[in-house]
Write a protein that holds these residues in place. Structure first.
Motif, PDB file in Angstrom:
ATOM      1  N   VAL A  15      -7.824  21.771  42.947  1.00  0.00           N
ATOM      2  CA  VAL A  15      -7.230  22.332  41.732  1.00  0.00           C
ATOM      3  C   VAL A  15      -6.596  21.220  40.898  1.00  0.00           C
ATOM      4  O   VAL A  15      -6.814  21.119  39.690  1.00  0.00           O
ATOM      5  N   PHE A  16      -5.798  20.389  41.561  1.00  0.00           N
ATOM      6  CA  PHE A  16      -5.147  19.291  40.846  1.00  0.00           C
ATOM      7  C   PHE A  16      -6.183  18.307  40.311  1.00  0.00           C
ATOM      8  O   PHE A  16      -6.065  17.814  39.184  1.00  0.00           O
ATOM      9  N   SER A  17      -7.203  18.030  41.120  1.00  0.00           N
ATOM     10  CA  SER A  17      -8.226  17.063  40.698  1.00  0.00           C
ATOM     11  C   SER A  17      -9.005  17.550  39.495  1.00  0.00           C
ATOM     12  O   SER A  17      -9.358  16.765  38.617  1.00  0.00           O
ATOM     13  N   LEU A  18      -9.294  18.854  39.450  1.00  0.00           N
ATOM     14  CA  LEU A  18     -10.017  19.383  38.300  1.00  0.00           C
ATOM     15  C   LEU A  18      -9.191  19.237  37.025  1.00  0.00           C
ATOM     16  O   LEU A  18      -9.707  18.826  35.982  1.00  0.00           O
ATOM     17  N   ALA A  19      -7.893  19.572  37.137  1.00  0.00           N
ATOM     18  CA  ALA A  19      -7.023  19.425  35.972  1.00  0.00           C
ATOM     19  C   ALA A  19      -6.890  17.960  35.583  1.00  0.00           C
ATOM     20  O   ALA A  19      -7.020  17.592  34.402  1.00  0.00           O
ATOM     21  N   THR A  20      -6.631  17.109  36.586  1.00  0.00           N
ATOM     22  CA  THR A  20      -6.492  15.680  36.299  1.00  0.00           C
ATOM     23  C   THR A  20      -7.820  15.094  35.845  1.00  0.00           C
ATOM     24  O   THR A  20      -7.864  14.221  34.965  1.00  0.00           O
ATOM     25  N   GLY A  21      -8.908  15.571  36.457  1.00  0.00           N
ATOM     26  CA  GLY A  21     -10.228  15.060  36.095  1.00  0.00           C
ATOM     27  C   GLY A  21     -10.558  15.323  34.641  1.00  0.00           C
ATOM     28  O   GLY A  21     -11.115  14.459  33.952  1.00  0.00           O
ATOM     29  N   LEU A  22     -10.205  16.514  34.159  1.00  0.00           N
ATOM     30  CA  LEU A  22     -10.427  16.825  32.745  1.00  0.00           C
ATOM     31  C   LEU A  22      -9.651  15.846  31.867  1.00  0.00           C
ATOM     32  O   LEU A  22     -10.169  15.330  30.868  1.00  0.00           O
ATOM     33  N   SER A  23      -8.400  15.572  32.279  1.00  0.00           N
ATOM     34  CA  SER A  23      -7.587  14.609  31.528  1.00  0.00           C
ATOM     35  C   SER A  23      -8.206  13.220  31.560  1.00  0.00           C
ATOM     36  O   SER A  23      -8.262  12.526  30.541  1.00  0.00           O
ATOM     37  N   ARG A  24      -8.672  12.798  32.757  1.00  0.00           N
ATOM     38  CA  ARG A  24      -9.238  11.447  32.867  1.00  0.00           C
ATOM     39  C   ARG A  24     -10.536  11.316  32.085  1.00  0.00           C
ATOM     40  O   ARG A  24     -10.807  10.263  31.493  1.00  0.00           O
ATOM     41  N   VAL A  25     -11.339  12.366  32.075  1.00  0.00           N
ATOM     42  CA  VAL A  25     -12.582  12.321  31.290  1.00  0.00           C
ATOM     43  C   VAL A  25     -12.242  12.190  29.812  1.00  0.00           C
ATOM     44  O   VAL A  25     -12.850  11.388  29.087  1.00  0.00           O
ATOM     45  N   LEU A  26     -11.267  12.978  29.361  1.00  0.00           N
ATOM     46  CA  LEU A  26     -10.852  12.850  27.965  1.00  0.00           C
ATOM     47  C   LEU A  26     -10.223  11.490  27.698  1.00  0.00           C
ATOM     48  O   LEU A  26     -10.344  10.940  26.603  1.00  0.00           O
ATOM     49  N   GLY A  27      -9.533  10.950  28.715  1.00  0.00           N
ATOM     50  CA  GLY A  27      -9.000   9.597  28.581  1.00  0.00           C
ATOM     51  C   GLY A  27     -10.108   8.580  28.395  1.00  0.00           C
ATOM     52  O   GLY A  27      -9.974   7.629  27.616  1.00  0.00           O
TER      53      GLY A  27
END
Length: 542
Positions: free
Chosen positions: A34-46
């Motif tokens: 769950v955390f990785s999906l949320a963080t992953g979306l942020s990192r992809v946008l980063g």
């Protein structure tokens, strides 16, 4: 350490389930997912943000003034703001919640919030005034020191904003609310991207365009701070206008912050030392930003996986430490280290073997020319060597913070700083990639020291289980690397280097190598894969 509440009480957070067995691994995997999906979306946008920035600014020229200018407030932020505050605050706040003293916990949080506002607000003003002297050690980055000074002054307010954000995130994480804090950087990245796309085309000089970039970052940081505030409602209390400097818990947060600040700050100070060597001794108009561009790709798996595992486990580790449950504590740390290895070893291998095609696909367009790609790719490959060890260090540091023994990682961070400077002095002669290679070797040394000292503190750690799992993971990752390079090479020679062709060759290589890795893990009996597969069935009960 205080005693935990007994099972069956109606107050306080639920008692943690036993950490042994398949259910514990599945619970960790679910929370991490769950955390990785949320963080992953942020990192992809980063990464999208970096692609947009590379399109407008490239990696050569005055963008290096911006890179250095951002290093200065970013170092102060690392020393005294979000991560340092959360790491010192969560164990104290969690222990008060664990004891059922919720009113006092929120009074401590409120006091800390206002003290941070006053302290970091003053430090931000001081940084703006002293910016010319703070930039001096970097020489003439981007060929325009005055531009770097001006940009640093614009960027300094992020320090106080992220300090306040650290308190808010610490509260939410203590209640095991991870998704919302992980999603706020999504809006941070979106705000910067919008600022660049709308503002840069209307700026008529490179300096003006870089100021647009800086202002967009400050506005985005304000948004990042404000967004999670509504999720504080409905908890056991709320932030009030109160400053209680006499509460021992408030004092304990600041006592813990000192070594945590030094430890985390010294880690980030390594990046400043790297930039000094890159700007003064390699190429002031390319090396700092080339290293930064590689670092952004390197941080994608780091942020998605190791940060996720460490963040998810941190509150539970703090509670286990508060109860004196060292068996449970050892098991949680072991689970975290094995999960990090399972996720980051393959990412490290892929980043190394496909460094150049990844950099070419991500950055090479607009102002980012073909001559810059090999420099950034070399830095990425060098960073990749230390990827897993950096994740392990993060997990082990959180272990010591949970035990409220932060001076150990602080001492190691100080030793790492000296080692990093020595290796930079030796390796800068290799060129730009020598600086990230030094960073990777420092990560390896730091991980080894942390493991030895944590074992001494806990009498034993799950070293045999973790080593056996890591060896299986390494074998599976070797298969992944061979498949990734072979598939990419064959397709690259067949379809060429057009954008669509690069997407096909790199994307297919990543998909094929991931499948090979998972199959290899299944055949080798890697238990961390079982937890991942269990997510297909249902979310585990908390």
């Amino acid at each position: 350490m205080g005693q935990g509440r007994r099972a069956g009480t109606t107050e306080g957070p639920p008692i943690l389930a036993p950490v042994d067995g398949r259910d514990a691994r599945r619970r960790l995997a679910w929370s991490t997912a769950v955390f990785s999906l949320a963080t992953g979306l942020s990192r992809v946008l980063g990464l999208v943000r970096e692609i947009v920035a590379a399109y407008y600014f490239g990696a050569r020229g005055r963008i290096n003034a911006f890179t250095v200018a951002f290093q200065v407030p970013n170092l102060v932020r690392a020393l005294l703001a979000d991560a340092a505050i959360s790491s010192a605050f969560v164990p104290v706040f969690s222990e008060l919640l664990e004891k059922g003293d919720r009113k006092r916990a929120w009074r401590v949080a409120s006091s800390l919030f206002w003290l941070i506002l006053l302290g970091l607000g003053g430090l931000t003003a001081l940084g703006i005034v002293l910016a010319p002297w703070l930039i001096t050690p970097f020489g003439n980055p981007g060929g325009d020191k005055q531009l770097a000074v001006g940009l640093a002054r614009v960027l300094f307010p992020v320090v106080v904003l992220l300090g306040l954000s650290g308190v808010v995130v610490g509260i939410l994480n203590s209640y095991e609310e991870f998704a919302i804090p992980a999603l706020t950087p999504v809006f941070w990245n979106v705000a910067i991207i919008v600022g660049l796309v709308l503002g840069v085309p209307h700026a008529h000089s490179m300096n003006a365009k870089l100021y647009v970039y800086a202002v967009a970052i400050v506005v985005a940081t304000l948004i990042q701070f404000l967004l999670p505030l509504p999720w504080l409602r409905g908890r056991d209390g709320r932030l009030r206008l109160v400053i209680d400097v006499h509460d021992p818990a408030v004092k304990r947060v600041f006592v813990l912050m000192l070594p945590v600040t030094l430890g985390l700050g010294l880690i980030n100070f390594n990046a400043v030392v790297d930039s000094v060597f890159a700007s003064r001794l390699i190429d002031p108009e390319l090396a700092p930003t080339a290293i930064d561009r590689a670092f952004r790709i390197y941080m994608l798996p780091q942020g998605m996986f190791s940060v996720a595992v460490a963040t998810v486990l941190f509150p539970s580790l703090s509670r286990l430490a508060a109860r004196g449950d060292l068996d449970g504590f050892r098991a949680r740390v072991g689970l975290g280290l094995r999960q990090i290895a399972f996720l980051l070893v393959p990412a490290s291998v892929v980043s190394a073997v496909l460094a150049e095609p990844i950099v070419r696909l991500v950055y090479q367009r607009g102002q980012f020319g073909p001559s810059q790609t090999p420099v950034v790719a070399g830095a990425l490959a060098a960073f990749s060597l230390g990827l897993t060890f950096n994740g392990a260090m993060l997990m082990l540091n959180r272990g010591f913070f949970s035990l409220q023994s932060p001076w150990t990682p602080t001492a190691i961070a100080l030793a790492n700083l000296a080692l990093n400077a020595a290796l930079d002095a030796a390796f800068y002669r290799f060129g730009t990639w020598g600086i990230p290679l030094a960073t990777s070797l420092v990560n390896i040394a730091g991980t080894a020291l942390l493991l030895v000292l944590l074992r001494r503190r806990l009498q034993r750690i799950e070293f045999r289980e973790t080593t056996a799992a890591t060896l299986r993971i390494l074998a599976a990752a070797a298969v992944l690397g061979a498949v990734a390079f072979g598939v990419w090479k064959g397709l690259d020679e067949t379809v060429g280097r057009a954008l669509w062709a690069q997407i096909v060759s790199v994307g297919t290589a990543l998909a094929a190598s991931l499948a090979a890795y998972l199959v290899s893990c299944r055949l080798l009996g890697v238990r961390e894969l079982e937890a991942l597969l269990a997510l297909r069935h249902r979310a585990p009960r908390s």
